[in-house]
Design a protein around this motif. Structure first.
Motif, mmCIF file in Angstrom:
data_model
loop_
_atom_site.group_PDB
_atom_site.id
_atom_site.type_symbol
_atom_site.label_atom_id
_atom_site.label_comp_id
_atom_site.label_asym_id
_atom_site.label_seq_id
_atom_site.Cartn_x
_atom_site.Cartn_y
_atom_site.Cartn_z
ATOM 1 N N GLU A 1 -9.155 4.355 13.050
ATOM 2 C CA GLU A 1 -8.939 5.847 12.972
ATOM 3 C C GLU A 1 -7.886 6.232 12.588
ATOM 4 N N PHE A 2 -6.827 5.438 12.062
ATOM 5 C CA PHE A 2 -5.660 5.944 11.471
ATOM 6 C C PHE A 2 -5.381 5.337 9.994
ATOM 7 N N GLN A 3 -6.427 4.888 9.401
ATOM 8 C CA GLN A 3 -6.458 4.490 8.034
ATOM 9 C C GLN A 3 -5.929 5.787 7.230
ATOM 10 N N ASP A 4 -6.507 6.936 7.401
ATOM 11 C CA ASP A 4 -6.017 8.085 6.724
ATOM 12 C C ASP A 4 -4.747 8.347 7.733
ATOM 13 N N GLU A 5 -3.716 8.318 7.313
ATOM 14 C CA GLU A 5 -2.415 8.531 8.086
ATOM 15 C C GLU A 5 -2.201 9.634 8.559
ATOM 16 N N LYS A 6 -2.836 10.791 7.909
ATOM 17 C CA LYS A 6 -2.841 12.232 8.630
ATOM 18 C C LYS A 6 -3.267 12.141 9.979
ATOM 19 N N LYS B 1 6.297 12.041 -7.133
ATOM 20 C CA LYS B 1 6.477 10.380 -7.368
ATOM 21 C C LYS B 1 5.345 9.704 -6.801
ATOM 22 N N GLY B 2 4.842 10.234 -5.686
ATOM 23 C CA GLY B 2 3.939 9.473 -4.657
ATOM 24 C C GLY B 2 4.484 9.002 -3.345
ATOM 25 N N GLY B 3 3.924 8.837 -2.447
ATOM 26 C CA GLY B 3 4.243 8.447 -1.160
ATOM 27 C C GLY B 3 4.866 9.609 -0.343
ATOM 28 N N HIS B 4 5.754 9.203 0.336
ATOM 29 C CA HIS B 4 6.392 10.401 1.282
ATOM 30 C C HIS B 4 7.677 10.497 0.636
ATOM 31 N N ARG C 1 -1.367 -2.043 3.673
ATOM 32 C CA ARG C 1 -2.774 -2.476 2.968
ATOM 33 C C ARG C 1 -3.696 -1.291 3.545
ATOM 34 N N ARG C 2 -3.381 -0.161 3.928
ATOM 35 C CA ARG C 2 -4.111 0.909 3.991
ATOM 36 C C ARG C 2 -4.556 1.555 2.664
ATOM 37 N N PRO C 3 -5.754 2.176 2.622
ATOM 38 C CA PRO C 3 -6.213 2.406 1.214
ATOM 39 C C PRO C 3 -5.334 3.808 0.755
ATOM 40 N N ASN C 4 -5.425 3.912 -0.516
ATOM 41 C CA ASN C 4 -4.776 4.770 -1.184
ATOM 42 C C ASN C 4 -3.221 5.163 -1.074
ATOM 43 N N ARG C 5 -2.539 3.702 -0.937
ATOM 44 C CA ARG C 5 -1.226 3.785 -0.829
ATOM 45 C C ARG C 5 -0.539 3.303 -2.420
ATOM 46 N N LYS C 6 0.271 4.331 -2.866
ATOM 47 C CA LYS C 6 1.024 4.125 -4.127
ATOM 48 C C LYS C 6 1.956 3.369 -3.806
ATOM 49 N N LYS C 7 2.289 2.385 -4.813
ATOM 50 C CA LYS C 7 3.498 1.277 -5.037
ATOM 51 C C LYS C 7 4.462 1.821 -5.380
ATOM 52 N N VAL C 8 5.273 2.640 -4.488
ATOM 53 C CA VAL C 8 6.556 3.211 -4.456
ATOM 54 C C VAL C 8 7.326 2.744 -3.355
ATOM 55 N N ILE C 9 8.671 2.966 -3.658
ATOM 56 C CA ILE C 9 9.619 2.673 -2.382
ATOM 57 C C ILE C 9 9.425 3.789 -1.165
#
Length: 416
Positions: free
Chosen positions: A97-102, A319-322, A379-387
């Motif tokens: 239920e939380f794979q989309d972190e929103k 940049k991506g991510g938070h 490993r969650r979907p759609n995560r960008k490889k950023v710090i």
């Protein structure tokens, strides 16, 4: 590790990397503490927690790993003296239920996981584990305090009789405040609790909002707990009687700001309170999340007097991510205590140091942005490889320890 083999930062100012560790092959980290020359690091995706020997900060070495129970995370922990306290809660980011972190950051979490009704089938461990670390670097479990519900999220403990924590308990819509009696560390027990009106669904209370009005965690100064209550803002409690916490002040600036209040740091010698709102969505979707400075000369009337500047040397918003605050260093009494410098993690913008000598105009005086992580532990979907720098700890000598969801442990010298 030689200087030539250390990761090369994307950006650095007045901060120098002197050591780096992949934490024994588990480079993901959330909360970290340093105690007697050892770093204790809770993992987000590797489960459990790790111990890293940092007595030689230029050559940190992973020395132990303690696995979490099934379907449980140990992302937050506290060390003080000879004790290590580790949270146990439902592994939210492993849940479908939380794979989309929103979904995790919006709505009442107790309703989403089913604990508000108290009828959900639980396959995780909920509570707080206690370890003896009188032999540095070798945690020995001596106690456990179970709770009924989702579990404990984050703890504040600096010795003495009481610890203070956020807990997702059966019957409540989100995390509430609890006090924990530590007089017998092998048998800790809940001593008191406080929640905002509307959170006790089991008692028939009705929430005033469908937002994440849940406690992230408290910090305590004297007889007062300063509570970051996510989308409900700042809650200040009188904990002189830890068995009966009482509300002193509640301030909420969301809306118009976007909430996510994450942690509070009282600076009693200057009557100032630092409060960070966490950025929780990718690509700056939740907009400007401030680190606030409040004037506390009149404790019953906190007044916001400034916010910290955002970094401007790169376009972190795209940049991506938070991008924006996650955590601030909380002046641990066994680490550095400063009312001049505030250390913060800004996720894809790395670690920042702010000088608040002029409380009306905080200035950035140090920065370190690590490079792209070697591997993606998330490993969650759609995560960008950023710090995504997560936590920061500063020891008495001024060495800065910071970690990341993917990039390991960074040990830095601040040239301030």
């Amino acid at each position: 590790m030689s200087a030539s083999s250390l990761p090369k930062p994307d950006f650095a100012r007045n901060m120098t990397l002197i050591g780096h560790s992949d934490q024994g092959g588990r480079p993901d980290g959330v909360q970290l503490m340093v105690n007697k020359g050892f770093a204790y690091i809770g993992h987000m995706f590797s489960k459990g927690f790790s111990v890293v020997d940092v007595r030689d900060p230029r050559n940190p070495v992973g020395v132990d790993y303690i696995a979490a129970p099934p379907n449980t995370w140990n992302i937050h922990l506290q060390t003080y003296g000879d004790l290590l306290l580790v949270i146990n809660a439902k592994d939210m980011f492993a849940s479908a239920e939380f794979q989309d972190e929103k979904a995790y950051y919006t709505g009442q979490i107790g309703k989403k996981v089913g604990t508000a009704s108290g009828v959900v089938e639980k396959n995780w461990t909920a509570g707080m584990a206690v370890y003896d670390i009188s032999t540095p670097g070798k945690p020995r479990k001596i106690g456990f305090m179970p709770v009924k519900g989702g579990g404990i999220h984050r703890i504040w403990y600096t010795g003495g009789r009481y610890a203070y924590a956020s807990a997702l308990l059966d019957g409540f819509t989100d995390y509430i405040f609890i006090t924990i009696d530590m007089s017998d560390p092998a048998n800790p027990v809940e001593a008191g609790r406080y929640w905002l009106p509307g959170m006790n669904e089991a008692a028939g209370e009705v929430p005033t909002s469908d937002r994440r009005a849940g406690l992230h965690h408290p910090t305590v100064s004297g007889d007062t707990a300063y509570c970051a209550w996510r989308d409900a803002g700042l809650v200040i409690l009188d904990v002189k009687d830890a068995t009966n916490p009482k509300l002193k002040v509640h301030r909420n600036w969301s809306p118009p700001f976007k909430g996510g209040t994450h942690n509070c740091l009282m600076l009693p010698d200057r009557d100032l309170l630092v409060v960070a709102d966490e950025s929780v969505l990718d690509n700056y979707e939740d907009g400007f999340k401030p680190i606030w400075l409040f004037d506390m000369r009149e404790p019953s009337n906190p007044v916001s007097i400034s916010t910290f500047p955002e970094p401007a040397e790169a376009n972190y918003k795209s940049k991506g991510g938070h991008f924006g605050p996650h955590n601030i260093y909380e002046n641990r009494p066994d680490g550095l205590v400063s009312s001049k410098y505030i250390f913060a993690t800004l996720q894809n913008a790395g670690i920042r140091v702010f000088d608040i000598s002029n409380q009306y105009r905080p200035e950035e005086v140090g920065a370190f942005v690590p490079p792209e992580p070697a591997t993606l532990m998330d490993r969650r979907p759609n995560r960008k490889k950023v710090i995504q720098n997560c936590d920061v700890y500063v020891d008495k000598e001024g060495l800065v320890y910071a970690n990341d969801y993917n990039g390991g442990l960074y040990i830095l010298e601040f040239k301030g």
